[in-house]
Motif scaffolding. Structure first.
Motif, short mmCIF file in Angstrom:
data_model
loop_
_atom_site.label_atom_id
_atom_site.label_comp_id
_atom_site.label_asym_id
_atom_site.label_seq_id
_atom_site.Cartn_x
_atom_site.Cartn_y
_atom_site.Cartn_z
N ILE A 1 -56.98 -96.85 60.09
CA ILE A 1 -57.12 -95.44 60.47
C ILE A 1 -55.82 -94.88 61.03
N ILE A 2 -54.96 -95.74 61.57
CA ILE A 2 -53.75 -95.26 62.24
C ILE A 2 -52.80 -94.52 61.28
N PRO A 3 -52.52 -95.06 60.06
CA PRO A 3 -51.63 -94.30 59.17
C PRO A 3 -52.22 -92.98 58.70
N VAL A 4 -53.54 -92.83 58.79
CA VAL A 4 -54.20 -91.61 58.29
C VAL A 4 -54.28 -90.53 59.36
N LEU A 5 -54.08 -90.90 60.63
CA LEU A 5 -54.29 -89.96 61.73
C LEU A 5 -53.52 -88.65 61.58
N PRO A 6 -52.23 -88.66 61.20
CA PRO A 6 -51.53 -87.37 61.08
C PRO A 6 -52.20 -86.41 60.10
N TRP A 7 -52.61 -86.91 58.95
CA TRP A 7 -53.27 -86.05 57.96
C TRP A 7 -54.68 -85.68 58.42
N LEU A 8 -55.32 -86.58 59.16
CA LEU A 8 -56.66 -86.31 59.66
C LEU A 8 -56.65 -85.15 60.64
N PHE A 9 -55.55 -84.98 61.37
CA PHE A 9 -55.43 -83.88 62.34
C PHE A 9 -54.67 -82.69 61.76
N GLY A 10 -54.56 -82.64 60.45
CA GLY A 10 -54.04 -81.44 59.80
C GLY A 10 -52.55 -81.38 59.59
N MET A 11 -51.82 -82.44 59.90
CA MET A 11 -50.37 -82.42 59.68
C MET A 11 -50.05 -82.61 58.21
N THR A 12 -48.90 -82.16 57.79
CA THR A 12 -48.49 -82.27 56.40
C THR A 12 -47.00 -82.60 56.31
N GLY A 13 -46.57 -82.95 55.12
CA GLY A 13 -45.15 -83.11 54.84
C GLY A 13 -44.46 -84.21 55.60
N VAL A 14 -43.16 -83.96 55.88
CA VAL A 14 -42.33 -84.97 56.51
C VAL A 14 -42.82 -85.32 57.91
N ALA A 15 -43.32 -84.31 58.63
CA ALA A 15 -43.79 -84.56 60.00
C ALA A 15 -44.93 -85.58 60.00
N ALA A 16 -45.85 -85.48 59.06
CA ALA A 16 -46.97 -86.42 58.97
C ALA A 16 -46.47 -87.82 58.65
N VAL A 17 -45.51 -87.91 57.75
CA VAL A 17 -44.97 -89.21 57.36
C VAL A 17 -44.26 -89.88 58.54
N VAL A 18 -43.43 -89.11 59.25
CA VAL A 18 -42.69 -89.68 60.39
C VAL A 18 -43.64 -90.15 61.48
N LEU A 19 -44.65 -89.32 61.79
CA LEU A 19 -45.60 -89.71 62.83
C LEU A 19 -46.39 -90.96 62.42
N ALA A 20 -46.78 -91.03 61.15
CA ALA A 20 -47.49 -92.21 60.66
C ALA A 20 -46.63 -93.46 60.82
N LEU A 21 -45.35 -93.34 60.49
CA LEU A 21 -44.45 -94.49 60.61
C LEU A 21 -44.29 -94.92 62.07
N VAL A 22 -44.18 -93.96 62.97
CA VAL A 22 -44.02 -94.28 64.39
C VAL A 22 -45.28 -94.97 64.93
N LEU A 23 -46.45 -94.42 64.62
CA LEU A 23 -47.70 -94.99 65.12
C LEU A 23 -47.91 -96.40 64.58
N VAL A 24 -47.69 -96.56 63.27
CA VAL A 24 -47.89 -97.88 62.67
C VAL A 24 -46.84 -98.86 63.18
N GLY A 25 -45.62 -98.40 63.38
CA GLY A 25 -44.58 -99.28 63.90
C GLY A 25 -44.94 -99.83 65.27
N LEU A 26 -45.44 -98.97 66.15
CA LEU A 26 -45.85 -99.43 67.48
C LEU A 26 -47.01 -100.43 67.38
N ALA A 27 -47.96 -100.13 66.50
CA ALA A 27 -49.11 -101.04 66.35
C ALA A 27 -48.69 -102.38 65.78
N LEU A 28 -47.76 -102.39 64.82
CA LEU A 28 -47.28 -103.64 64.26
C LEU A 28 -46.53 -104.47 65.30
#
Length: 362
Positions: free
Chosen positions: A290-317
């Protein structure tokens, strides 16, 4: 042999540091002992007593309690805080690493016995930690691998789909579909795997099929020794054990069915519960996916969604890798960075593939 040279102020400051560290370690062992019972409690209290002997050594060299002592190290304070609140396998794993870093091998004012003690302490703590690892290994393995697989696979999925240029809603749909499909697959696969493992162990465990025949065997020439030899005992040891078992069976009350003493069975504890492993695998895969999907789940799009997904997943990893490192007795940071590199590497490959397919479809 302790050093006979006149100690310097630097030596005394080092002794004070050793004194503080020994007290902190003894306190950790006592805190852990307060949460244990039986043999483990006795072992932990014995470790605390040994650290107390080391403390007395440094106090004697210092000539009594110093007016000022250095503050406990950050690691010691964290370990003590965890011991008071959790008393878990994590504390034992951290304590194992702490014992591995003893400075007494090169300390001229420490006795050889103290240096030897520290080496033995590490093995004792390793043994205690191993007990805890065995108790949670099956379910924990499914949980950690499930969370890590969810993080990596769904990050790779949304990165690859997103790189093709499709709409954000399609990326979200793909991420949710990947979450459900992966979690169900992981849960079902883990259930089958653990259940099959337990059935295999059941098929290989000793049973009571021939116990009723034991009283009728010849005490001096019986084939029970062959059974023990198939289980790995040498010829003499197998013969002695068979002799004892048959003698006990013949001495038992013939009016009651003979019951051979149960043999220790630890493998099932290591494998864990099939349902527990399946549920952990399902839930932790879903929580990771669910973590990589959270930015799109909360309505984010484009590069901002990708960067936030990478940051969240990076911390979790980093967190899952560090957790595995702690429980395995390895360096947490190194394990965390390894998990991060693997996860981001997979995501980068699928992202590049998505770019290629996106261009070819344009």
């Amino acid at each position: 042999m302790t050093a006979t040279a006149t100690p310097t102020d630097r030596d005394r400051r080092r002794w004070a540091r050793y004194l503080v560290d020994e007290r902190a370690e003894a306190r950790v062992y006592r805190e852990l002992a307060a949460r244990r019972e039986g043999e483990e409690r006795e072992i932990l209290l014995a470790l605390a007593e040994a650290e107390g002997r080391h403390e007395a050594h440094w106090l004697a060299l210092l000539g009594g309690e110093p007016a000022r002592l250095p503050a406990p190290s950050l690691g010691g304070r964290v370990l003590g805080w965890m011991a008071r609140r959790f008393g878990s396998i994590f504390v034992l794993a951290l304590a194992q690493n702490a014992e591995d870093r003893s400075p007494y091998d090169t300390e001229p004012f420490a006795t050889p016995q103290m240096a030897a003690d520290e080496k033995i302490h590490r093995e004792v703590v390793r043994g205690l930690a191993a007990r805890g690892r065995r108790r949670l290994s099956g379910t924990f393995r499914a949980a950690v691998f499930g969370a890590n697989d969810g993080l990596v696979s769904n990050l790779a999925l949304v990165m690859g789909i997103g790189a093709t240029g499709v709409s954000s809603s399609f990326v979200l749909f793909s991420g949710v579909a990947g979450l459900l499909a992966g979690a169900l697959s992981m849960g079902a696969g883990e259930f089958v795997s653990v259940r099959s493992q337990r059935e295999l162990l059941d098929a290989t465990e000793p049973n009571a099929y021939a116990d009723e025949a034991l009283p009728d065997l010849d005490l001096d020439a019986n084939e029970l020794a062959l059974v023990y030899r198939t289980r790995g005992l040498g010829a003499d040891e197998a013969r002695d054990k068979a002799h004892r078992v048959v003698a006990a069976a013949q001495a038992a009350d013939r009016s009651q069915p003979y019951q051979r003493p149960a043999e220790a069975r630890n493998d099932h504890e290591v494998v864990g519960s099939a349902l527990g492993a399946a549920a952990s695998s399902f839930l932790f895969f879903a929580s990771g996916a669910i973590i990589p999907v959270l930015p799109w789940l909360f309505g984010m799009t484009g590069v901002a969604a990708v960067v936030l997904a990478l940051v969240l997943v990076g911390l979790a990893l980093l967190l899952t890798g560090a957790t595995v490192g702690l429980l395995s007795g390895g360096p947490p940071l190194k394990r965390g960075l390894r998990q991060l590199a693997i996860g981001f590497g997979a995501a980068a490959i699928t992202y590049l593939l998505g770019l290629v397919f996106g261009v070819s479809l344009a």
